[in-house]
Design an enzyme around this catalytic site. Structure first.
Site, PDB file in Angstrom:
ATOM      1  N   ARG A 179      13.181 126.168  -5.395  1.00  0.00           N
ATOM      2  CA  ARG A 179      13.243 124.645  -5.207  1.00  0.00           C
ATOM      3  C   ARG A 179      13.838 124.409  -3.838  1.00  0.00           C
ATOM      4  O   ARG A 179      13.998 123.180  -3.249  1.00  0.00           O
ATOM      5  CB  ARG A 179      14.266 124.003  -6.027  1.00  0.00           C
ATOM      6  CG  ARG A 179      13.792 124.106  -7.492  1.00  0.00           C
ATOM      7  CD  ARG A 179      14.722 123.396  -8.632  1.00  0.00           C
ATOM      8  NE  ARG A 179      14.544 121.974  -8.857  1.00  0.00           N
ATOM      9  CZ  ARG A 179      13.755 121.268  -9.600  1.00  0.00           C
ATOM     10  NH1 ARG A 179      13.226 121.915 -10.656  1.00  0.00           N
ATOM     11  NH2 ARG A 179      13.688 120.060  -9.686  1.00  0.00           N
TER      12      ARG A 179
ATOM     13  N   TYR B  98      12.468 122.292  -0.481  1.00  0.00           N
ATOM     14  CA  TYR B  98      12.514 120.764  -0.709  1.00  0.00           C
ATOM     15  C   TYR B  98      14.046 120.348  -0.927  1.00  0.00           C
ATOM     16  O   TYR B  98      14.354 119.790   0.141  1.00  0.00           O
ATOM     17  CB  TYR B  98      12.206 120.235  -2.256  1.00  0.00           C
ATOM     18  CG  TYR B  98      12.134 118.794  -2.440  1.00  0.00           C
ATOM     19  CD1 TYR B  98      11.212 117.807  -1.761  1.00  0.00           C
ATOM     20  CD2 TYR B  98      12.987 118.279  -3.118  1.00  0.00           C
ATOM     21  CE1 TYR B  98      11.044 116.661  -1.733  1.00  0.00           C
ATOM     22  CE2 TYR B  98      12.712 116.990  -3.534  1.00  0.00           C
ATOM     23  CZ  TYR B  98      12.053 116.129  -2.864  1.00  0.00           C
ATOM     24  OH  TYR B  98      11.922 114.677  -2.980  1.00  0.00           O
ATOM     25  N   ASP B  99      15.074 121.159  -1.581  1.00  0.00           N
ATOM     26  CA  ASP B  99      16.338 120.917  -1.622  1.00  0.00           C
ATOM     27  C   ASP B  99      16.864 121.012   0.012  1.00  0.00           C
ATOM     28  O   ASP B  99      17.694 120.099   0.378  1.00  0.00           O
ATOM     29  CB  ASP B  99      17.196 121.373  -2.383  1.00  0.00           C
ATOM     30  CG  ASP B  99      16.681 121.454  -3.817  1.00  0.00           C
ATOM     31  OD1 ASP B  99      15.582 120.903  -3.984  1.00  0.00           O
ATOM     32  OD2 ASP B  99      17.492 121.877  -5.058  1.00  0.00           O
TER      33      ASP B  99
ATOM     34  N   GLY C 297      15.517 121.566   2.815  1.00  0.00           N
ATOM     35  CA  GLY C 297      14.755 120.685   3.514  1.00  0.00           C
ATOM     36  C   GLY C 297      15.333 119.251   3.819  1.00  0.00           C
ATOM     37  O   GLY C 297      15.402 118.859   4.972  1.00  0.00           O
TER      38      GLY C 297
ATOM     39  N   ASN D  77       2.984 113.951 -16.867  1.00  0.00           N
ATOM     40  CA  ASN D  77       2.696 115.127 -17.822  1.00  0.00           C
ATOM     41  C   ASN D  77       2.582 114.495 -19.238  1.00  0.00           C
ATOM     42  O   ASN D  77       1.563 114.543 -19.836  1.00  0.00           O
ATOM     43  CB  ASN D  77       3.420 116.309 -17.520  1.00  0.00           C
ATOM     44  CG  ASN D  77       2.970 117.045 -16.404  1.00  0.00           C
ATOM     45  OD1 ASN D  77       2.284 116.706 -15.596  1.00  0.00           O
ATOM     46  ND2 ASN D  77       3.525 118.255 -16.186  1.00  0.00           N
TER      47      ASN D  77
ATOM     48  N   TYR E 111       9.668 122.104 -20.867  1.00  0.00           N
ATOM     49  CA  TYR E 111      10.173 123.499 -20.139  1.00  0.00           C
ATOM     50  C   TYR E 111      11.697 123.616 -20.659  1.00  0.00           C
ATOM     51  O   TYR E 111      12.530 122.833 -20.313  1.00  0.00           O
ATOM     52  CB  TYR E 111      10.298 123.319 -18.689  1.00  0.00           C
ATOM     53  CG  TYR E 111       8.852 122.875 -17.997  1.00  0.00           C
ATOM     54  CD1 TYR E 111       7.663 123.662 -18.774  1.00  0.00           C
ATOM     55  CD2 TYR E 111       8.704 122.180 -16.913  1.00  0.00           C
ATOM     56  CE1 TYR E 111       6.200 123.385 -18.077  1.00  0.00           C
ATOM     57  CE2 TYR E 111       7.545 122.072 -16.344  1.00  0.00           C
ATOM     58  CZ  TYR E 111       6.421 122.631 -16.879  1.00  0.00           C
ATOM     59  OH  TYR E 111       5.139 122.282 -16.653  1.00  0.00           O
TER      60      TYR E 111
ATOM     61  N   ASP F 268      14.794 124.352 -23.282  1.00  0.00           N
ATOM     62  CA  ASP F 268      15.192 123.903 -24.287  1.00  0.00           C
ATOM     63  C   ASP F 268      14.879 122.238 -24.545  1.00  0.00           C
ATOM     64  O   ASP F 268      15.194 121.801 -25.586  1.00  0.00           O
ATOM     65  CB  ASP F 268      16.638 124.288 -24.907  1.00  0.00           C
ATOM     66  CG  ASP F 268      17.683 123.501 -23.999  1.00  0.00           C
ATOM     67  OD1 ASP F 268      17.322 122.809 -23.020  1.00  0.00           O
ATOM     68  OD2 ASP F 268      18.569 124.019 -23.955  1.00  0.00           O
TER      69      ASP F 268
HETATM   70  N1  UDP Z   1       9.547 119.033 -17.062  1.00  0.00           N
HETATM   71  C1  UDP Z   1       8.841 119.419 -18.585  1.00  0.00           C
HETATM   72  N2  UDP Z   1       7.874 119.372 -18.806  1.00  0.00           N
HETATM   73  C2  UDP Z   1       6.909 118.902 -17.938  1.00  0.00           C
HETATM   74  C3  UDP Z   1       7.364 118.529 -16.485  1.00  0.00           C
HETATM   75  C4  UDP Z   1       8.600 118.843 -16.426  1.00  0.00           C
HETATM   76  O1  UDP Z   1       9.877 119.677 -19.535  1.00  0.00           O
HETATM   77  O2  UDP Z   1       5.773 118.940 -18.009  1.00  0.00           O
HETATM   78  C5  UDP Z   1      11.131 119.135 -17.005  1.00  0.00           C
HETATM   79  C6  UDP Z   1      11.414 119.743 -15.796  1.00  0.00           C
HETATM   80  O3  UDP Z   1      11.871 121.126 -16.199  1.00  0.00           O
HETATM   81  C7  UDP Z   1      13.010 118.918 -15.521  1.00  0.00           C
HETATM   82  C8  UDP Z   1      12.158 117.662 -15.960  1.00  0.00           C
HETATM   83  O4  UDP Z   1      11.421 117.896 -16.931  1.00  0.00           O
HETATM   84  O5  UDP Z   1      13.910 119.437 -16.389  1.00  0.00           O
HETATM   85  C9  UDP Z   1      12.194 116.617 -14.848  1.00  0.00           C
HETATM   86  O6  UDP Z   1      11.048 117.316 -13.856  1.00  0.00           O
HETATM   87  P1  UDP Z   1      10.244 116.534 -12.969  1.00  0.00           P
HETATM   88  O7  UDP Z   1       9.167 117.848 -12.575  1.00  0.00           O
HETATM   89  O8  UDP Z   1       9.894 115.389 -13.420  1.00  0.00           O
HETATM   90  O9  UDP Z   1      11.264 116.402 -11.798  1.00  0.00           O
HETATM   91  P2  UDP Z   1      12.629 116.981 -11.181  1.00  0.00           P
HETATM   92  O10 UDP Z   1      13.587 116.183 -11.442  1.00  0.00           O
HETATM   93  O11 UDP Z   1      12.792 118.444 -11.608  1.00  0.00           O
HETATM   94  O12 UDP Z   1      12.368 117.067  -9.677  1.00  0.00           O
END
Ligand code: UDP
Length: 312
Positions: free
Chosen positions: A140, A143-144, A146, A188, A202, A204
């Site tokens: 990450r 992005y972070d 940057g 998603n 993703y 738990d």
């Molecule tokens: N996430 C998930 N399933 C997905 C996409 C994301 O469980 O299909 C989780 C991801 O692991 C994170 C949270 O949802 O904990 C938010 O992810 P997102 O990609 O929306 O944005 P982030 O806040 O991580 O930039």
């Protein structure tokens, strides 16, 4: 706002809503976008709108903006990790280019920064004074780091050159206009459920986020750009209503009237465990507070995705 406004990344998810709001206020808007994740079709045809396809790191002639909203950078983890070097360049070098433009033209700059500057935070909620907990070399980091480099540059341009800059640290934002391949969790879960698929969770699913409707977010960005006494301010913009990803999946299933189906996947590396904005400063400085509840916002977003998927 009625003058000349430049919006980099203006064809992206937040950009398209910001551009429409600016046009409605009578601004003359130039959008600079490389159309990597943004789409020209997301923007209206309007005599007061000029769309320039180009890269924020090497911008073409963009005229004499009075105000610059610097939004150009992929923001969804799947997109920003697909081209990490390009992401870092857009975030850091793109901001440098926009600061130079602001210096030449005397424009005010509003930066789209991010809650990701707090990394995987050890405190909750996150206030602007928190310096964050970021892995500087993880997936990450493009992005972070940057975006953190961009904030450092902005602070120095302000100190060295006296620019009028403002920084919005934008927390998770959702709403109509998201692309079906956005890759972020709200997009998603809704598109998966509408297709009858299981929602991919993703880890738990107990990690939290706090989701702000894009209409609220744009109001906050405009307020940050408009105020006369806000030079140098850094402001969190987000909705403090915190929810786990599991609970989000449940809410979306309920809103759709379908049975909850989850597809549990391995946790994403460096995925922040919790995220919730402290918006005390935004309330005090901008009189801003989010108004759209998650239930209402999800209903509008579901309607948007239904229409997009039906159109093929
Ligand atoms: N996430 C998930 N399933 C997905 C996409 C994301 O469980 O299909 C989780 C991801 O692991 C994170 C949270 O949802 O904990 C938010 O992810 P997102 O990609 O929306 O944005 P982030 O806040 O991580 O930039």
């Amino acid at each position: 706002m009625s003058g000349a406004v430049l919006v980099t990344g203006g064809a992206g998810f937040i950009g398209q809503h910001l551009v429409r709001a600016l046009l409605a206020q009578g601004a003359r808007v130039t959008v600079l976008d490389n159309l990597s994740t943004g789409r020209r079709a997301a923007l209206p045809d309007d005599p007061n709108l000029r769309v320039v396809q180009g890269c924020v790191t090497q911008p073409p002639d963009l005229g004499q903006p009075e105000l610059i909203f610097n939004l150009a950078c992929p923001a969804s983890p799947v997109h920003y990790q697909a081209d990490p070097i390009g992401t870092w360049r857009a975030a850091a070098l793109g901001t440098h280019a926009m600061l130079e433009l602001a210096r030449e033209t005397g424009a005010r700059l509003v930066q789209a920064s991010t809650s990701e500057v707090y990394g995987d935070p050890e405190v909750s909620p996150q206030a602007e004074g928190y310096h964050g907990h970021v892995n500087p070399t993880g997936p990450r980091a493009c992005y972070d780091e940057g975006k953190r480099a961009a904030e450092a540059l902005i602070a120095d341009y302000r100190r060295v050159h006296g620019l009028d800059t403002r920084v919005a640290r934008i927390f998770n934002t959702y709403g109509p206009g998201m692309a079906p391949d956005d890759g972020r969790v709200v997009a998603n879960f809704i598109t998966q459920a509408l297709r009858g698929e299981a929602m991919t969770v993703y880890g738990d699913g107990r990690q939290t986020r706090s989701f702000c409707h894009v209409r609220d977010l744009v109001r906050g960005l405009l307020a940050l750009g408009e105020g006369e006494d806000l030079g140098g301010e850094i402001v969190n913009l987000g909705n403090p209503a915190e929810i786990t990803m599991r609970a989000l999946a449940e809410r979306i299933s309920e809103a759709l009237g379908v049975a909850l189906k989850l597809d549990l996947r391995p946790a994403a590396p460096d995925d922040p465990r919790q995220r919730r904005p402290d918006i005390t400063r935004a309330k005090a400085l901008l009189g801003w507070t989010p108004e759209v509840a998650l239930e209402e916002g999800l209903a509008a977003t579901i309607a948007h995705f239904r229409a997009v998927l039906a159109a093929g």
